[in-house]
Design a protein around this motif. Structure first.
Motif, PDB file in Angstrom:
ATOM      1  N   ALA A 108       0.836  -1.210   0.000  1.00 27.44           N
ATOM      2  CA  ALA A 108       0.000   0.000   0.000  1.00 27.44           C
ATOM      3  C   ALA A 108       0.869   1.257   0.000  1.00 27.44           C
ATOM      4  O   ALA A 108       0.563   2.229  -0.699  1.00 27.44           O
ATOM      5  N   GLU A 109       1.964   1.234   0.756  1.00 26.32           N
ATOM      6  CA  GLU A 109       2.880   2.384   0.781  1.00 26.32           C
ATOM      7  C   GLU A 109       3.514   2.591  -0.592  1.00 26.32           C
ATOM      8  O   GLU A 109       3.653   3.728  -1.057  1.00 26.32           O
ATOM      9  N   LEU A 110       3.882   1.504  -1.244  1.00 27.28           N
ATOM     10  CA  LEU A 110       4.453   1.587  -2.586  1.00 27.28           C
ATOM     11  C   LEU A 110       3.423   2.139  -3.579  1.00 27.28           C
ATOM     12  O   LEU A 110       3.752   2.953  -4.441  1.00 27.28           O
ATOM     13  N   MET A 111       2.176   1.716  -3.434  1.00 22.91           N
ATOM     14  CA  MET A 111       1.112   2.211  -4.317  1.00 22.91           C
ATOM     15  C   MET A 111       0.886   3.712  -4.133  1.00 22.91           C
ATOM     16  O   MET A 111       0.556   4.408  -5.075  1.00 22.91           O
ATOM     17  N   ARG A 112       1.058   4.202  -2.899  1.00 23.30           N
ATOM     18  CA  ARG A 112       0.914   5.641  -2.680  1.00 23.30           C
ATOM     19  C   ARG A 112       2.008   6.406  -3.410  1.00 23.30           C
ATOM     20  O   ARG A 112       1.780   7.487  -3.942  1.00 23.30           O
ATOM     21  N   GLU A 116       0.140   4.715 -10.266  1.00 25.52           N
ATOM     22  CA  GLU A 116      -0.148   4.116 -11.570  1.00 25.52           C
ATOM     23  C   GLU A 116       0.626   2.812 -11.781  1.00 25.52           C
ATOM     24  O   GLU A 116       0.720   2.307 -12.891  1.00 25.52           O
ATOM     25  N   MET A 117       1.183   2.255 -10.696  1.00 26.58           N
ATOM     26  CA  MET A 117       2.005   1.054 -10.785  1.00 26.58           C
ATOM     27  C   MET A 117       1.221  -0.120 -11.364  1.00 26.58           C
ATOM     28  O   MET A 117       0.097  -0.376 -10.972  1.00 26.58           O
ATOM     29  N   GLU A 118       1.845  -0.830 -12.290  1.00 26.85           N
ATOM     30  CA  GLU A 118       1.245  -2.021 -12.866  1.00 26.85           C
ATOM     31  C   GLU A 118       1.617  -3.220 -12.021  1.00 26.85           C
ATOM     32  O   GLU A 118       2.764  -3.383 -11.634  1.00 26.85           O
ATOM     33  N   HIS A 119       0.629  -4.047 -11.729  1.00 24.21           N
ATOM     34  CA  HIS A 119       0.889  -5.260 -10.975  1.00 24.21           C
ATOM     35  C   HIS A 119      -0.195  -6.280 -11.288  1.00 24.21           C
ATOM     36  O   HIS A 119      -1.354  -5.950 -11.376  1.00 24.21           O
ATOM     37  N   SER A 120       0.213  -7.465 -11.499  1.00 25.27           N
ATOM     38  CA  SER A 120      -0.725  -8.538 -11.784  1.00 25.27           C
ATOM     39  C   SER A 120      -0.080  -9.851 -11.375  1.00 25.27           C
ATOM     40  O   SER A 120       0.805 -10.348 -12.054  1.00 25.27           O
ATOM     41  N   GLU A 121      -0.510 -10.355 -10.246  1.00 22.47           N
ATOM     42  CA  GLU A 121       0.016 -11.618  -9.749  1.00 22.47           C
ATOM     43  C   GLU A 121      -1.153 -12.490  -9.328  1.00 22.47           C
ATOM     44  O   GLU A 121      -2.293 -12.030  -9.233  1.00 22.47           O
ATOM     45  N   ALA A 122      -0.869 -13.745  -9.044  1.00 19.24           N
ATOM     46  CA  ALA A 122      -1.916 -14.716  -8.729  1.00 19.24           C
ATOM     47  C   ALA A 122      -2.737 -14.340  -7.504  1.00 19.24           C
ATOM     48  O   ALA A 122      -3.903 -14.718  -7.399  1.00 19.24           O
ATOM     49  N   CYS A 149      -7.811  -3.757  -0.547  1.00 22.15           N
ATOM     50  CA  CYS A 149      -7.749  -2.960  -1.767  1.00 22.15           C
ATOM     51  C   CYS A 149      -6.598  -1.985  -1.559  1.00 22.15           C
ATOM     52  O   CYS A 149      -6.601  -1.205  -0.609  1.00 22.15           O
ATOM     53  N   LEU A 150      -5.612  -2.048  -2.442  1.00 18.37           N
ATOM     54  CA  LEU A 150      -4.421  -1.226  -2.279  1.00 18.37           C
ATOM     55  C   LEU A 150      -4.393   0.000  -3.193  1.00 18.37           C
ATOM     56  O   LEU A 150      -3.371   0.663  -3.307  1.00 18.37           O
ATOM     57  N   ILE A 151      -5.542   0.295  -3.826  1.00 10.44           N
ATOM     58  CA  ILE A 151      -5.648   1.542  -4.583  1.00 10.44           C
ATOM     59  C   ILE A 151      -5.398   2.667  -3.567  1.00 10.44           C
ATOM     60  O   ILE A 151      -5.952   2.634  -2.462  1.00 10.44           O
ATOM     61  N   PRO A 152      -4.552   3.652  -3.891  1.00  8.72           N
ATOM     62  CA  PRO A 152      -4.230   4.698  -2.917  1.00  8.72           C
ATOM     63  C   PRO A 152      -5.476   5.293  -2.253  1.00  8.72           C
ATOM     64  O   PRO A 152      -6.436   5.674  -2.914  1.00  8.72           O
ATOM     65  N   GLY A 153      -5.443   5.295  -0.926  1.00  5.86           N
ATOM     66  CA  GLY A 153      -6.534   5.830  -0.113  1.00  5.86           C
ATOM     67  C   GLY A 153      -7.525   4.771   0.344  1.00  5.86           C
ATOM     68  O   GLY A 153      -8.172   4.938   1.380  1.00  5.86           O
ATOM     69  N   HIS A 154      -7.678   3.693  -0.394  1.00  8.46           N
ATOM     70  CA  HIS A 154      -8.668   2.676  -0.054  1.00  8.46           C
ATOM     71  C   HIS A 154      -8.230   1.862   1.168  1.00  8.46           C
ATOM     72  O   HIS A 154      -9.021   1.646   2.088  1.00  8.46           O
ATOM     73  N   PHE A 155      -6.984   1.408   1.164  1.00  9.77           N
ATOM     74  CA  PHE A 155      -6.438   0.655   2.294  1.00  9.77           C
ATOM     75  C   PHE A 155      -6.502   1.510   3.559  1.00  9.77           C
ATOM     76  O   PHE A 155      -6.930   1.058   4.617  1.00  9.77           O
ATOM     77  N   GLU A 156      -6.096   2.770   3.418  1.00  4.59           N
ATOM     78  CA  GLU A 156      -6.073   3.697   4.551  1.00  4.59           C
ATOM     79  C   GLU A 156      -7.483   3.961   5.079  1.00  4.59           C
ATOM     80  O   GLU A 156      -7.663   4.253   6.259  1.00  4.59           O
ATOM     81  N   ALA A 157      -8.495   3.833   4.214  1.00  5.02           N
ATOM     82  CA  ALA A 157      -9.891   4.046   4.619  1.00  5.02           C
ATOM     83  C   ALA A 157     -10.497   2.794   5.250  1.00  5.02           C
ATOM     84  O   ALA A 157     -11.655   2.804   5.645  1.00  5.02           O
ATOM     85  N   GLY A 158      -9.701   1.725   5.336  1.00  6.80           N
ATOM     86  CA  GLY A 158     -10.178   0.519   6.006  1.00  6.80           C
ATOM     87  C   GLY A 158     -10.684  -0.578   5.093  1.00  6.80           C
ATOM     88  O   GLY A 158     -11.371  -1.492   5.543  1.00  6.80           O
ATOM     89  N   MET A 159     -10.347  -0.521   3.810  1.00  7.85           N
ATOM     90  CA  MET A 159     -10.806  -1.557   2.876  1.00  7.85           C
ATOM     91  C   MET A 159      -9.912  -2.791   3.013  1.00  7.85           C
ATOM     92  O   MET A 159      -9.036  -3.050   2.185  1.00  7.85           O
ATOM     93  N   VAL A 160     -10.144  -3.510   4.107  1.00  7.56           N
ATOM     94  CA  VAL A 160      -9.339  -4.662   4.479  1.00  7.56           C
ATOM     95  C   VAL A 160     -10.270  -5.758   5.020  1.00  7.56           C
ATOM     96  O   VAL A 160     -11.252  -5.470   5.696  1.00  7.56           O
ATOM     97  N   GLY A 161      -9.940  -7.000   4.689  1.00  2.00           N
ATOM     98  CA  GLY A 161     -10.678  -8.144   5.216  1.00  2.00           C
ATOM     99  C   GLY A 161      -9.719  -9.162   5.782  1.00  2.00           C
ATOM    100  O   GLY A 161      -8.500  -9.015   5.674  1.00  2.00           O
ATOM    101  N   LYS A 162     -10.267 -10.212   6.391  1.00  2.00           N
ATOM    102  CA  LYS A 162      -9.440 -11.205   7.067  1.00  2.00           C
ATOM    103  C   LYS A 162      -9.776 -12.603   6.558  1.00  2.00           C
ATOM    104  O   LYS A 162     -10.938 -12.934   6.364  1.00  2.00           O
TER     105      LYS A 162
END
Length: 166
Positions: A108-112, A116-122, A149-162
């Motif tokens: 998430a820090e890297l995404m901030r 526009e970072m491209e990433h696509s993994e399994a 969700c690691l889109i900038p701002g989403h993770f920080e807003a609590g878009m996290v599950g377990k």
């Protein structure tokens, strides 16, 4: 003076080349045909890419612009191969990324820094509004892991599950 100008031009070229390498855009990485290849499967702390032929359960998740996943908690059995079907109910781009809390925070820090970072993994599903994505994952280790969700701002807003693996 010519040396300084040449160095400046070289540094600028490198900067733009690096930025292009991280280009993300709005393309749907989840839609890209990912072919399962057992020889290329990489074990991670939270499991590994799952073989589609060995899926034992399908878990449907939705993502919303309220920065929440539904459901936000998932329980799986150790060794189970799960297909996550992820639907974006929102009007903005969302993604689901599986990982350890530490890995997700670092990503998430890297995404901030590089939004526009491209990433696509399994372990990732990048999902445009009103579309679906999927992740097929085998949970090889017991423990508590996360998805976010690691889109900038989403993770920080609590878009996290377990994910609890028993």
């Amino acid at each position: 003076m010519k040396t300084r100008l040449a160095l400046h031009l070289a540094a600028s070229t490198l900067l733009f080349a690096t930025a292009a390498a991280f280009a993300h855009g709005n393309e749907d990485h989840a839609a890209a045909a990912r072919k399962y290849d057992s020889a290329k499967v990489e074990a991670k702390a939270f499991g590994q890419e799952g073989d589609p032929a060995k899926v034992t359960r399908v878990v449907k998740l939705s993502m919303a612009d309220t920065m929440r996943f539904t459901p936000a908690d998932v329980v799986v059995k150790r060794g189970e191969t799960v297909k996550f079907l992820v639907h974006n109910d929102g009007k903005v781009l969302h993604e689901m990324v599986l990982g350890t809390p530490r890995e997700l925070k670092a990503h998430a820090e890297l995404m901030r820094k590089f939004p526009e970072m491209e990433h696509s993994e399994a372990n990732m599903a990048h999902v445009k509004p009103s579309t679906d994505g999927e992740i097929i994952w085998q949970f090889t280790k017991a423990g508590e892991f996360q998805f976010a969700c690691l889109i900038p701002g989403h993770f920080e807003a609590g878009m996290v599950g377990k994910v609890t693996v028993k």
